[in-house]
Design a protein around this motif. Sequence first.
Motif, mmCIF file in Angstrom:
data_model
loop_
_atom_site.group_PDB
_atom_site.id
_atom_site.type_symbol
_atom_site.label_atom_id
_atom_site.label_comp_id
_atom_site.label_asym_id
_atom_site.label_seq_id
_atom_site.Cartn_x
_atom_site.Cartn_y
_atom_site.Cartn_z
ATOM 1 N N TYR A 257 67.143 2.488 22.002
ATOM 2 C CA TYR A 257 66.080 3.181 21.126
ATOM 3 C C TYR A 257 66.540 4.319 20.156
ATOM 4 O O TYR A 257 65.514 4.898 19.504
ATOM 5 C CB TYR A 257 64.777 3.497 22.092
ATOM 6 N N PHE A 274 56.994 0.047 14.869
ATOM 7 C CA PHE A 274 58.066 -0.868 15.494
ATOM 8 C C PHE A 274 58.719 -1.758 14.571
ATOM 9 O O PHE A 274 59.738 -2.843 15.001
ATOM 10 C CB PHE A 274 57.637 -1.440 16.631
ATOM 11 N N VAL A 277 62.850 -1.799 14.919
ATOM 12 C CA VAL A 277 62.980 -1.922 16.228
ATOM 13 C C VAL A 277 63.046 -3.607 16.386
ATOM 14 O O VAL A 277 63.743 -4.400 17.025
ATOM 15 C CB VAL A 277 61.996 -1.352 17.457
ATOM 16 N N LEU A 317 55.815 -0.833 23.212
ATOM 17 C CA LEU A 317 56.867 -1.627 22.703
ATOM 18 C C LEU A 317 56.483 -2.834 23.165
ATOM 19 O O LEU A 317 56.603 -3.945 22.521
ATOM 20 C CB LEU A 317 58.517 -1.307 23.124
#
Length: 349
Positions: A257, A274, A277, A317
């Motif tokens: 992360y 996000f 990610v 997440l």
Amino acid sequence: MIPVFDGHNDFLQRMVDAGAGRDRLWSKGDGTGHLDLPRMQAGGVAGGFFAIWTPSPDSEDDAAAAVMKANPPFALPLPDEVSNADSLPRALAQAGQLMAMERTGTLKICRSAADIRAAMAEGKIAAILHIEGAEPIADMDALHLWHAMGLRSLGPVWSRPTRYAHGVPFAFPGSPDTGAGLTDAGKQLVRECNSLRIMLDLSHLNEKGFDDIAALSDAPLVASHSCAHAVAPSTRNLTDRQLQVIADSKGLVGLNYAVGFLHPQGLRDPMHGFDIVLRHLDHLLSFLGEDGVALGSDFDGAQMPEDLSDASKQQNLIQAMLDHGYGQELVEKIAYRNWIGVLERTWGR
């Protein structure tokens, strides 16, 4: 909540630093850092790898290095190796903290996949004792001693040389293809870890060392806390070729992360949402498949995205993956099932 099993945290040094307040730090938290028992429970973090790590000695260049990393491009030299005499006491102190956490009855040090399942079923944190950077291991006798103490995962390096291997320097943009491969002692270490069924962690290792382990090891290849080089070309991230080698071994990558490894421009600005990610996760899945991707936060070891600011935010997440179109089964695999699966393939049941 979908449980999360986390591939990497650096909490144990905080326990050492807390001194007499260590039990309260674990059980109650102190409002600092990224991780403690209440925040793990709030975020559904059922367990993970607790890293033993020896920091490099403080340097006058640390402030300059921080400025460089905040303003890519940058290329920092590798720190010098830390001696066994300096690293071993620190490592033993951190191992002692994990054992103290176990004595509270809230955590279980796990030596098998069955131990992990049992701890999760009992509502205890399932902890794996991991060493990041093998300086505390002077020889193979010491490796056997650490194994008897519960060591089940080992990274030969942390971004500096050891007697076993060479790490990648912190640089952006950059390639992990820097420096020599494993030393003769490193090759012996790989064989002995295979014999003891200790998981070898490829995160922080340079490309030639990665290839040497891939050629020598009979276990699945694992990088516990790394990202995709094709998305963010940091030296710490894995190239597509490396991802394919890991996939061919039926191994696994845990997504890191750390903002500086996630960001396509290597920036350490606050990261919201996000999107980036998920770009890394999509890329990892395209090579590793649904059974080869997991999570490896690097909590208490790096700057986190704003929406993953500590362990209590893990379900953010999880929800982002569901909203992105990952089905429930895939999200459960990424969140915890794939870690248990690769450990079964490495350790046996």
